[in-house]
Write an enzyme that holds these catalytic residues in place. Sequence first.
Site, PDB file in Angstrom:
ATOM      1  N   ASP A  38       0.831  -1.195   0.000  1.00 18.06           N
ATOM      2  CA  ASP A  38       0.000   0.000   0.000  1.00 18.06           C
ATOM      3  C   ASP A  38       0.867   1.246   0.000  1.00 18.06           C
ATOM      4  O   ASP A  38       0.570   2.235  -0.663  1.00 18.06           O
ATOM      5  CB  ASP A  38      -0.900   0.028   1.241  1.00 18.06           C
ATOM      6  N   GLU A 118     -22.612 -18.317 -17.445  1.00 16.09           N
ATOM      7  CA  GLU A 118     -22.054 -17.314 -16.525  1.00 16.09           C
ATOM      8  C   GLU A 118     -23.087 -16.986 -15.461  1.00 16.09           C
ATOM      9  O   GLU A 118     -24.283 -17.069 -15.718  1.00 16.09           O
ATOM     10  CB  GLU A 118     -21.799 -15.978 -17.256  1.00 16.09           C
ATOM     11  N   LYS A 120     -25.632 -14.798 -13.418  1.00 11.14           N
ATOM     12  CA  LYS A 120     -26.414 -13.608 -13.768  1.00 11.14           C
ATOM     13  C   LYS A 120     -26.361 -12.650 -12.578  1.00 11.14           C
ATOM     14  O   LYS A 120     -26.988 -12.886 -11.541  1.00 11.14           O
ATOM     15  CB  LYS A 120     -27.855 -14.011 -14.077  1.00 11.14           C
ATOM     16  N   CYS A 429     -38.805   6.668  22.943  1.00 12.24           N
ATOM     17  CA  CYS A 429     -38.631   6.899  24.366  1.00 12.24           C
ATOM     18  C   CYS A 429     -38.050   8.304  24.473  1.00 12.24           C
ATOM     19  O   CYS A 429     -37.017   8.596  23.892  1.00 12.24           O
ATOM     20  CB  CYS A 429     -37.653   5.876  24.940  1.00 12.24           C
TER      21      CYS A 429
HETATM   22  S1  IVH Z   1     -26.113 -10.931 -21.349  1.00 10.21           S
HETATM   23  C1  IVH Z   1     -28.268  -9.535 -25.121  1.00 10.21           C
HETATM   24  N1  IVH Z   1     -24.851 -11.784 -19.205  1.00 10.21           N
HETATM   25  O1  IVH Z   1     -29.473  -9.624 -16.976  1.00 10.21           O
HETATM   26  C2  IVH Z   1     -27.908 -10.144 -23.827  1.00 10.21           C
HETATM   27  N2  IVH Z   1     -26.698 -10.335 -18.930  1.00 10.21           N
HETATM   28  O2  IVH Z   1     -32.238  -9.408 -19.125  1.00 10.21           O
HETATM   29  C3  IVH Z   1     -27.458  -9.163 -22.866  1.00 10.21           C
HETATM   30  N3  IVH Z   1     -27.167  -9.718 -16.624  1.00 10.21           N
HETATM   31  O3  IVH Z   1     -30.293  -6.579 -18.144  1.00 10.21           O
HETATM   32  C4  IVH Z   1     -27.326  -9.677 -21.511  1.00 10.21           C
HETATM   33  N4  IVH Z   1     -25.522 -10.882 -15.721  1.00 10.21           N
HETATM   34  O4  IVH Z   1     -28.019  -6.621 -17.164  1.00 10.21           O
HETATM   35  C5  IVH Z   1     -25.860 -11.044 -19.691  1.00 10.21           C
HETATM   36  N5  IVH Z   1     -23.628 -12.555 -17.398  1.00 10.21           N
HETATM   37  C6  IVH Z   1     -24.625 -11.826 -17.881  1.00 10.21           C
HETATM   38  C7  IVH Z   1     -25.486 -11.083 -17.044  1.00 10.21           C
HETATM   39  C8  IVH Z   1     -26.514 -10.350 -17.606  1.00 10.21           C
HETATM   40  C9  IVH Z   1     -26.544 -10.069 -15.472  1.00 10.21           C
HETATM   41  C10 IVH Z   1     -28.357  -8.865 -16.698  1.00 10.21           C
HETATM   42  C11 IVH Z   1     -28.293  -7.844 -17.773  1.00 10.21           C
HETATM   43  C12 IVH Z   1     -29.667  -7.779 -18.385  1.00 10.21           C
HETATM   44  C13 IVH Z   1     -30.407  -8.867 -17.687  1.00 10.21           C
HETATM   45  C14 IVH Z   1     -31.042  -9.826 -18.666  1.00 10.21           C
END
Ligand code: IVH
EC number: 6.5.1.2
Length: 672
Positions: A38, A118, A120, A429
């Site tokens: 750091d 991946e 979400k 209180c």
């Molecule tokens: S791909 C055209 N990958 O989920 C495809 N979306 O409706 C675009 N999200 O609003 C999305 N993790 O913000 C993708 N690994 C991921 C994601 C992801 C979160 C969200 C994204 C979107 C919603 C899907």
Amino acid sequence: MARRLSKEEAKRRIEELRREIAYHDYRYYVLDSPVISDAEYDRLVLELMALEEAFPEFITPNSPTQRVGGAPREGFPTVRHLVPMLSLANAFEPEDLRDFDRRVREALPGEKVEYVVEPKIDGLAVSLLYRDGEFVQGATRGDGEVGEDVTPNLRTIRSIPLRFLKDAPPLIEVRGEAFMPKEAFVKLNERREEAGEPPFANPRNAAAGSIRQLDPRVTAGRKLDFFAYGIGHYEGISFSTHWEVLDWLAEQGFRVNEHRRLFSSIDEVIDYVLSWQSKRFDLPYVIDGMVVKVNSLESQARLGATMKSPRWAVAFKFPPEEAVTKLRRIEISVGRTGVLTPVAVFDPVQIAGTTVSRATLHNEDLIREKDIRVGDYIVVHKAGDVIPEVVRSLPERRTGNEQIFRMPDHCPACGAKTIREEGEVAVRCPNISCPARLKESIFHFASRNAMDIRGLGKVLVEQLVDRGLVKNVADIYFLRREDLLRLERMGPKSTANLLREIEESKSRGLNRLIFGLGIRHVGERAAKLLAEHFGSIDRLAQATEEELTEIPEIGPKIAASVRAFFAEPRNLEVIERLREAGVRLETTKEVREEGPLKGKVFVFTGALKSFTREEAKALIERLGGRVASSVSRRTDYVVVGENPGSKYDRARELGIKMLNEEEFKRLLGLES
Ligand code: IVH
């Protein structure tokens, strides 16, 4: 002092420093694996800051020094995305994923299909535009075609590279999710409740609220993060698979989720997706499902999209975790402002990976609105997968023995008659000497972001109040060694440590003191604004409501509350006693909350040649650091001058980093 560089030399050095700092930001914020200490990092930033101060013509919006957020804006300009930002179709059952796979294969006859899976991330989608590898514009999704320009806000997110690490294409839109980690969400909500602001329902709302801030400095104070998961429009580069895109993004310095996997059959996809259903609760951020994407970009193009979503991807959504349990009783906890908070106590249940048996019910109105009765079966969940919450009751399962809850007329801690002010939901209180209130307010005063008196925790505060040793926050400064030694779990060593901590807390600064006093609605930010504006507690105490509301961001609610606090003679007495104790009641100089030395604690021993202690202290504070009078485990640096004293030995004993005067000057960026 600083060797004068020619303009050319300065420009080159600035450039070099920015590259170096960007790389170390990447190591720290993206890879979580720093390669320098750091102190070494601080030295780079300090040198850059010093050079930018000397040559302001070279300051650019993408300098690492500009991540703290610029001036507030009037509104958000709109941005048209070069490629629309679509959303995803949902799947809820493994069978839905098989249907998806079937549709994909039908559209791509005879082709080998691979899928990338991946997590979400539950945040908000943003698009980042990079021109020649420089971050030039960031936007929210908006309606998919047009979003809002939130560039300055996104610049404060440390894991978003301000420029690419490697060779960059002339133009590219990077797509991903801005989100708030669970821990940051919990802390933010705690702070908001304290300040009388409504908590965010979940990290997604918190992230969205933080990014849609007209004042980017507010965004900078919220711990946001970013995962890149794709690209929109791009020029001058080509990719053949999504997997390749993700790897490329990672190489350019983006955080790309490490739980991405590549599969060649839907069965493997399903197994992997389902394996995250329970594992997700161990992640430090919320995911609400897993996204499955066709890997080949050519296949993606062939599959195309409907009006709303691509045919090459699907989101498998996890069911929200809820549990049904029986509400046994409602307990009352008394907070430092006297608010009585009802807490639900129910039969233990497993939710989102842990056993839960309590949840705050916030206030009486909420209990009535949700029609929650003692003895009811209730549905419980966790906001942001972390904060237990009662969602609703199940009236259909009532037996008739359930009890409607009433807030008590008297404080359970002191017996005072409670009050409920007109138009307020909270029952309070009114007794400012109520032991429960007192304990909470002392605990708050000593807390990390207030006066930061380590060792003054809940157990000790209980004892101090119960034994009558502390009747208000000022009494802390009059505690004697012999009083403390008589308490449970206090030996000579812990007593000495605590007394030293108390002594050091006297110079924490006016903003922390104001926050620590626990004035209603005055959170950390308001405390800082008040400290900066008035400069002393006496001037603040005399301020009228008009003077207070003249400060931007200070509204009538805060102003009235500040007035009420200083109108109370007992509070003024406490201030006098703090003065008597030697607690610093004014800002001696500009104390920065941000800066490259933020949170760093320095101790001096021996005489310095180039400056007085006061000058050195001012320099450190200007860069966000702090100076303490004695060495402890929390000391970051001991600056050793001529004829050092016992602090030198103590620092050696504790293995604390020591700097000679030369090194100290270099750390401050005063010499290279
Ligand atoms: S791909 C055209 N990958 O989920 C495809 N979306 O409706 C675009 N999200 O609003 C999305 N993790 O913000 C993708 N690994 C991921 C994601 C992801 C979160 C969200 C994204 C979107 C919603 C899907």
